[in-house]
Design a protein around this motif. Structure first.
Motif, PDB file in Angstrom:
ATOM      1  N   MET A 145      43.685  27.659   2.250  1.00 39.37           N
ATOM      2  CA  MET A 145      42.833  26.661   2.868  1.00 39.37           C
ATOM      3  C   MET A 145      43.121  25.319   2.199  1.00 39.37           C
ATOM      4  N   SER A 146      43.295  24.294   2.993  1.00 39.99           N
ATOM      5  CA  SER A 146      43.632  22.989   2.437  1.00 39.99           C
ATOM      6  C   SER A 146      42.417  22.346   1.783  1.00 39.99           C
ATOM      7  N   LYS A 147      42.673  21.400   0.917  1.00 38.83           N
ATOM      8  CA  LYS A 147      41.611  20.684   0.223  1.00 38.83           C
ATOM      9  C   LYS A 147      40.704  19.972   1.229  1.00 38.83           C
ATOM     10  N   THR A 148      41.291  19.441   2.299  1.00 41.02           N
ATOM     11  CA  THR A 148      40.528  18.748   3.341  1.00 41.02           C
ATOM     12  C   THR A 148      39.576  19.715   4.036  1.00 41.02           C
ATOM     13  N   ASN A 149      40.071  20.901   4.391  1.00 45.09           N
ATOM     14  CA  ASN A 149      39.219  21.895   5.041  1.00 45.09           C
ATOM     15  C   ASN A 149      38.109  22.353   4.121  1.00 45.09           C
ATOM     16  N   LEU A 150      38.421  22.536   2.859  1.00 47.30           N
ATOM     17  CA  LEU A 150      37.426  22.968   1.894  1.00 47.30           C
ATOM     18  C   LEU A 150      36.317  21.930   1.766  1.00 47.30           C
ATOM     19  N   GLU A 151      36.681  20.685   1.693  1.00 43.16           N
ATOM     20  CA  GLU A 151      35.681  19.611   1.591  1.00 43.16           C
ATOM     21  C   GLU A 151      34.844  19.537   2.866  1.00 43.16           C
ATOM     22  N   PHE A 152      35.497  19.658   4.027  1.00 42.09           N
ATOM     23  CA  PHE A 152      34.764  19.663   5.298  1.00 42.09           C
ATOM     24  C   PHE A 152      33.734  20.780   5.303  1.00 42.09           C
ATOM     25  N   ASN A 153      34.141  21.985   4.877  1.00 41.52           N
ATOM     26  CA  ASN A 153      33.227  23.130   4.862  1.00 41.52           C
ATOM     27  C   ASN A 153      32.062  22.899   3.908  1.00 41.52           C
ATOM     28  N   ARG A 154      32.330  22.344   2.746  1.00 43.10           N
ATOM     29  CA  ARG A 154      31.249  22.056   1.795  1.00 43.10           C
ATOM     30  C   ARG A 154      30.225  21.102   2.404  1.00 43.10           C
ATOM     31  N   ILE A 155      30.717  20.078   3.060  1.00 41.03           N
ATOM     32  CA  ILE A 155      29.830  19.112   3.704  1.00 41.03           C
ATOM     33  C   ILE A 155      29.076  19.778   4.852  1.00 41.03           C
ATOM     34  N   PHE A 156      29.787  20.569   5.659  1.00 37.15           N
ATOM     35  CA  PHE A 156      29.171  21.226   6.818  1.00 37.15           C
ATOM     36  C   PHE A 156      28.048  22.168   6.387  1.00 37.15           C
ATOM     37  N   PHE A 157      28.257  22.942   5.319  1.00 37.89           N
ATOM     38  CA  PHE A 157      27.236  23.868   4.848  1.00 37.89           C
ATOM     39  C   PHE A 157      25.955  23.150   4.450  1.00 37.89           C
ATOM     40  N   GLN A 158      26.056  21.899   4.037  1.00 34.47           N
ATOM     41  CA  GLN A 158      24.887  21.145   3.603  1.00 34.47           C
ATOM     42  C   GLN A 158      24.240  20.340   4.734  1.00 34.47           C
ATOM     43  N   LYS A 159      24.863  20.310   5.897  1.00 32.53           N
ATOM     44  CA  LYS A 159      24.273  19.604   7.039  1.00 32.53           C
ATOM     45  C   LYS A 159      23.050  20.367   7.532  1.00 32.53           C
ATOM     46  N   THR A 160      22.078  19.619   8.032  1.00 30.22           N
ATOM     47  CA  THR A 160      20.921  20.280   8.629  1.00 30.22           C
ATOM     48  C   THR A 160      21.302  20.766  10.023  1.00 30.22           C
ATOM     49  N   LEU A 161      20.550  21.732  10.506  1.00 27.42           N
ATOM     50  CA  LEU A 161      20.805  22.229  11.861  1.00 27.42           C
ATOM     51  C   LEU A 161      20.602  21.103  12.874  1.00 27.42           C
ATOM     52  N   ILE A 214      32.867  36.376  10.905  1.00 29.36           N
ATOM     53  CA  ILE A 214      32.588  35.487   9.773  1.00 29.36           C
ATOM     54  C   ILE A 214      32.941  36.159   8.454  1.00 29.36           C
ATOM     55  N   ILE A 215      32.587  37.428   8.302  1.00 26.41           N
ATOM     56  CA  ILE A 215      32.777  38.067   6.996  1.00 26.41           C
ATOM     57  C   ILE A 215      34.145  38.703   6.814  1.00 26.41           C
ATOM     58  N   LYS A 216      35.011  38.628   7.802  1.00 18.39           N
ATOM     59  CA  LYS A 216      36.363  39.179   7.640  1.00 18.39           C
ATOM     60  C   LYS A 216      37.079  38.542   6.453  1.00 18.39           C
ATOM     61  N   ASP A 217      36.852  37.279   6.257  1.00 21.68           N
ATOM     62  CA  ASP A 217      37.542  36.552   5.206  1.00 21.68           C
ATOM     63  C   ASP A 217      36.547  36.257   4.084  1.00 21.68           C
ATOM     64  N   GLU A 218      36.111  37.302   3.384  1.00 18.21           N
ATOM     65  CA  GLU A 218      35.040  37.168   2.394  1.00 18.21           C
ATOM     66  C   GLU A 218      35.391  36.280   1.208  1.00 18.21           C
ATOM     67  N   LYS A 219      36.668  36.068   0.938  1.00 20.83           N
ATOM     68  CA  LYS A 219      37.019  35.227  -0.200  1.00 20.83           C
ATOM     69  C   LYS A 219      36.578  33.776   0.022  1.00 20.83           C
ATOM     70  N   HIS A 220      36.351  33.394   1.272  1.00 19.96           N
ATOM     71  CA  HIS A 220      35.889  32.036   1.567  1.00 19.96           C
ATOM     72  C   HIS A 220      34.381  31.980   1.843  1.00 19.96           C
ATOM     73  N   LEU A 221      33.734  33.123   1.848  1.00 22.24           N
ATOM     74  CA  LEU A 221      32.304  33.179   2.097  1.00 22.24           C
ATOM     75  C   LEU A 221      31.574  32.892   0.793  1.00 22.24           C
ATOM     76  N   ILE A 222      30.800  31.822   0.734  1.00 22.47           N
ATOM     77  CA  ILE A 222      30.218  31.370  -0.524  1.00 22.47           C
ATOM     78  C   ILE A 222      28.748  31.736  -0.677  1.00 22.47           C
ATOM     79  N   ILE A 223      28.263  32.592   0.155  1.00 25.80           N
ATOM     80  CA  ILE A 223      26.834  32.908   0.141  1.00 25.80           C
ATOM     81  C   ILE A 223      26.541  34.054  -0.788  1.00 25.80           C
TER      82      ILE A 223
END
Length: 103
Positions: free
Chosen positions: A1-17, A94-103
């Motif tokens: 996973m690229s650094k850009t995608n990782l940062e996008f995901n971090r930001i997305f997880f913190q967005k409100t619904l 979603i859980i197929k790739d558990e190494k990226h699942l941060i929950i």
């Protein structure tokens, strides 16, 4: 996973619904206007029934990460999600790739 995608995901997880659902709808959908979801959410947040309005506010002000935590089994502090069901096929993708699942 690229650094850009990782940062996008971090930001997305913190967005409100609310932030996620009020983004403009893609132009692929011609039936509804780009602000269709915004209007629906505004109607929910202006619901006359105070009990319903409070629940909508709690849900929409929750982060995407809060929702995922609830769906993974954490219930304390997230009771307003009670009754929410998640399609098992969707969850398995979603859980197929558990190494990226941060929950």
């Amino acid at each position: 996973m690229s650094k850009t995608n990782l940062e996008f995901n971090r930001i997305f997880f913190q967005k409100t619904l609310k932030e996620i659902f009020t983004d403009n709808i893609t132009s692929k959908w011609k039936i509804k206007g780009k602000e269709h979801n915004k209007r629906i959410i505004n109607n929910l947040l202006n619901e006359e029934d105070e009990t319903k309005r409070i629940i909508f506010e709690k849900i929409l002000n929750s982060t995407f990460l809060d929702l995922l935590k609830y769906l993974r089994g954490r219930k304390e502090g997230l009771e307003y999600f009670k009754g929410l069901k998640f399609d098992e096929l969707m969850w398995s993708k979603i859980i197929k790739d558990e190494k990226h699942l941060i929950i």
